[in-house]
Write a protein that holds these residues in place. Structure first.
Motif, PDB file in Angstrom:
ATOM      1  N   PHE A  86      -1.150  -0.843  -4.351  1.00 16.32           N
ATOM      2  CA  PHE A  86      -2.306   0.069  -4.286  1.00 16.32           C
ATOM      3  C   PHE A  86      -1.833   1.473  -3.947  1.00 16.32           C
ATOM      4  CE2 PHE A  86      -3.764  -4.169  -3.286  1.00 16.32           C
ATOM      5  CZ  PHE A  86      -4.896  -4.279  -4.093  1.00 16.32           C
TER       6      PHE A  86
ATOM      7  N   VAL B 228       0.859  -1.188   0.000  1.00 20.13           N
ATOM      8  CA  VAL B 228       0.000   0.000   0.000  1.00 20.13           C
ATOM      9  C   VAL B 228       0.891   1.232   0.000  1.00 20.13           C
ATOM     10  CG1 VAL B 228      -1.826   1.268   1.201  1.00 20.13           C
ATOM     11  CG2 VAL B 228      -1.816  -1.246   1.219  1.00 20.13           C
ATOM     12  N   GLY B 229       0.756   2.037  -1.038  1.00 20.92           N
ATOM     13  CA  GLY B 229       1.567   3.237  -1.177  1.00 20.92           C
ATOM     14  C   GLY B 229       2.621   3.045  -2.247  1.00 20.92           C
ATOM     15  N   THR B 230       2.676   3.981  -3.179  1.00 21.84           N
ATOM     16  CA  THR B 230       3.607   3.831  -4.302  1.00 21.84           C
ATOM     17  C   THR B 230       4.705   4.884  -4.238  1.00 21.84           C
ATOM     18  OG1 THR B 230       2.134   5.176  -5.642  1.00 21.84           O
ATOM     19  CG2 THR B 230       1.912   2.787  -5.836  1.00 21.84           C
ATOM     20  N   GLY B 231       5.066   5.277  -3.018  1.00 16.00           N
ATOM     21  CA  GLY B 231       6.159   6.234  -2.865  1.00 16.00           C
ATOM     22  C   GLY B 231       7.494   5.526  -2.958  1.00 16.00           C
ATOM     23  N   LEU B 232       8.482   6.132  -2.348  1.00 21.12           N
ATOM     24  CA  LEU B 232       9.844   5.600  -2.423  1.00 21.12           C
ATOM     25  C   LEU B 232       9.920   4.173  -1.871  1.00 21.12           C
ATOM     26  CD1 LEU B 232      12.423   6.999  -3.420  1.00 21.12           C
ATOM     27  CD2 LEU B 232      13.011   7.366  -1.029  1.00 21.12           C
ATOM     28  N   ALA B 233       9.471   3.975  -0.646  1.00 26.41           N
ATOM     29  CA  ALA B 233       9.580   2.667   0.001  1.00 26.41           C
ATOM     30  C   ALA B 233       8.667   1.644  -0.678  1.00 26.41           C
ATOM     31  CB  ALA B 233       9.236   2.788   1.485  1.00 26.41           C
ATOM     32  N   GLY B 234       7.410   2.034  -0.964  1.00 22.08           N
ATOM     33  CA  GLY B 234       6.446   1.108  -1.540  1.00 22.08           C
ATOM     34  C   GLY B 234       6.850   0.638  -2.926  1.00 22.08           C
TER      35      GLY B 234
HETATM   36  C1  LIG Z   1       9.278  18.903  -1.365  1.00 21.77           C
HETATM   37  C2  LIG Z   1      10.135  17.711  -1.003  1.00 21.77           C
HETATM   38  C3  LIG Z   1      11.397  17.605  -1.530  1.00 21.77           C
HETATM   39  C4  LIG Z   1      12.216  16.520  -1.223  1.00 21.77           C
HETATM   40  N1  LIG Z   1      13.456  16.442  -1.776  1.00 21.77           N
HETATM   41  C5  LIG Z   1      14.246  15.386  -1.515  1.00 21.77           C
HETATM   42  C6  LIG Z   1      15.540  15.270  -2.138  1.00 21.77           C
HETATM   43  O1  LIG Z   1      15.977  16.116  -2.922  1.00 21.77           O
HETATM   44  N2  LIG Z   1      16.292  14.195  -1.813  1.00 21.77           N
HETATM   45  C7  LIG Z   1      15.866  13.238  -0.954  1.00 21.77           C
HETATM   46  O2  LIG Z   1      16.595  12.279  -0.711  1.00 21.77           O
HETATM   47  N3  LIG Z   1      14.662  13.322  -0.373  1.00 21.77           N
HETATM   48  C8  LIG Z   1      13.828  14.364  -0.628  1.00 21.77           C
HETATM   49  N4  LIG Z   1      12.606  14.460  -0.029  1.00 21.77           N
HETATM   50  C9  LIG Z   1      12.208  13.427   0.945  1.00 21.77           C
HETATM   51  C10 LIG Z   1      11.710  12.170   0.233  1.00 21.77           C
HETATM   52  O3  LIG Z   1      10.768  12.517  -0.751  1.00 21.77           O
HETATM   53  C11 LIG Z   1      11.043  11.279   1.288  1.00 21.77           C
HETATM   54  O4  LIG Z   1      11.937  11.041   2.347  1.00 21.77           O
HETATM   55  C12 LIG Z   1      10.637   9.936   0.697  1.00 21.77           C
HETATM   56  O5  LIG Z   1       9.843  10.114  -0.439  1.00 21.77           O
HETATM   57  C13 LIG Z   1       9.894   9.141   1.736  1.00 21.77           C
HETATM   58  O6  LIG Z   1       9.545   7.923   1.152  1.00 21.77           O
HETATM   59  P1  LIG Z   1       8.359   7.056   1.705  1.00 21.77           P
HETATM   60  O7  LIG Z   1       8.286   5.839   0.838  1.00 21.77           O
HETATM   61  O8  LIG Z   1       8.542   6.866   3.165  1.00 21.77           O
HETATM   62  O9  LIG Z   1       7.068   7.973   1.531  1.00 21.77           O
HETATM   63  P2  LIG Z   1       6.422   8.541   0.208  1.00 21.77           P
HETATM   64  O10 LIG Z   1       7.413   8.591  -0.901  1.00 21.77           O
HETATM   65  O11 LIG Z   1       5.757   9.800   0.615  1.00 21.77           O
HETATM   66  O12 LIG Z   1       5.346   7.449  -0.160  1.00 21.77           O
HETATM   67  C14 LIG Z   1       4.135   7.276   0.517  1.00 21.77           C
HETATM   68  C15 LIG Z   1       3.113   6.851  -0.539  1.00 21.77           C
HETATM   69  O13 LIG Z   1       1.983   6.309   0.107  1.00 21.77           O
HETATM   70  C16 LIG Z   1       0.832   6.800  -0.530  1.00 21.77           C
HETATM   71  N5  LIG Z   1      -0.252   6.670   0.423  1.00 21.77           N
HETATM   72  C17 LIG Z   1      -0.430   7.327   1.589  1.00 21.77           C
HETATM   73  N6  LIG Z   1      -1.547   6.922   2.191  1.00 21.77           N
HETATM   74  C18 LIG Z   1      -2.100   5.972   1.387  1.00 21.77           C
HETATM   75  C19 LIG Z   1      -3.266   5.173   1.462  1.00 21.77           C
HETATM   76  N7  LIG Z   1      -4.098   5.246   2.509  1.00 21.77           N
HETATM   77  N8  LIG Z   1      -3.517   4.306   0.462  1.00 21.77           N
HETATM   78  C20 LIG Z   1      -2.675   4.214  -0.589  1.00 21.77           C
HETATM   79  N9  LIG Z   1      -1.566   4.933  -0.729  1.00 21.77           N
HETATM   80  C21 LIG Z   1      -1.275   5.807   0.263  1.00 21.77           C
HETATM   81  C22 LIG Z   1       1.181   8.221  -0.925  1.00 21.77           C
HETATM   82  O14 LIG Z   1       0.340   8.689  -1.956  1.00 21.77           O
HETATM   83  C23 LIG Z   1       2.622   8.037  -1.398  1.00 21.77           C
HETATM   84  O15 LIG Z   1       2.683   7.681  -2.750  1.00 21.77           O
HETATM   85  C24 LIG Z   1      11.768  15.516  -0.325  1.00 21.77           C
HETATM   86  C25 LIG Z   1      10.463  15.630   0.207  1.00 21.77           C
HETATM   87  C26 LIG Z   1       9.665  16.692  -0.119  1.00 21.77           C
HETATM   88  C27 LIG Z   1       8.265  16.797   0.467  1.00 21.77           C
END
Ligand SMILES: Cc1cc2nc3c(=O)[nH]c(=O)nc-3n(C[C@H](O)[C@H](O)[C@H](O)COP(=O)(O)OP(=O)(O)OC[C@H]3O[C@@H](n4cnc5c(N)ncnc54)[C@H](O)[C@@H]3O)c2cc1C
Length: 71
Positions: A71, A48-54
């Motif tokens: 998702f 769940v979640g298509t960010g960096l970790a997902g």
């Molecule tokens: C403006 C900005 C600039 C940045 N610049 C840098 C940079 O230059 N270099 C760097 O190393 N880091 C940078 N970062 C930090 C980096 O983006 C984050 O540390 C990283 O993306 C975190 O990854 P994550 O997988 O934990 O979360 P995320 O990448 O935020 O992924 C979470 C995902 O879960 C999804 N999600 C949430 N809730 C639900 C739900 N209920 N159902 C389905 N999907 C859901 C979200 O839509 C999102 O796609 C930046 C952050 C920001 C905000």
């Protein structure tokens, strides 16, 4: 007023590995059951979640042969 629960009815089983704390993680890793490569496609992994970790986890697990749904 909060309901009181007799302490002998609810038991927390956190499945913490036995032994000294500095060896718990290694012990857990060695005790894990391995998944036969031929059986990986039988497992559905939901991410769940298509960010960096997902996205990273989904790509890695799919590459390993698991059936991944994101998702
Ligand atoms: C403006 C900005 C600039 C940045 N610049 C840098 C940079 O230059 N270099 C760097 O190393 N880091 C940078 N970062 C930090 C980096 O983006 C984050 O540390 C990283 O993306 C975190 O990854 P994550 O997988 O934990 O979360 P995320 O990448 O935020 O992924 C979470 C995902 O879960 C999804 N999600 C949430 N809730 C639900 C739900 N209920 N159902 C389905 N999907 C859901 C979200 O839509 C999102 O796609 C930046 C952050 C920001 C905000």
């Amino acid at each position: 007023m909060a309901a009181t629960v007799p302490s002998d009815t609810l038991k927390l089983n956190s499945a913490v590995p036995s032994g000294p704390i500095q060896e718990k993680w290694d012990k857990h890793r060695f005790d894990l059951k391995l998944v036969n490569p031929a059986n990986k496609r039988k497992y559905d992994v939901l991410v769940v979640g298509t960010g960096l970790a997902g996205a990273s986890a989904a790509a890695s697990l799919a590459e390993l042969g698991y059936n991944v749904k994101v998702f």
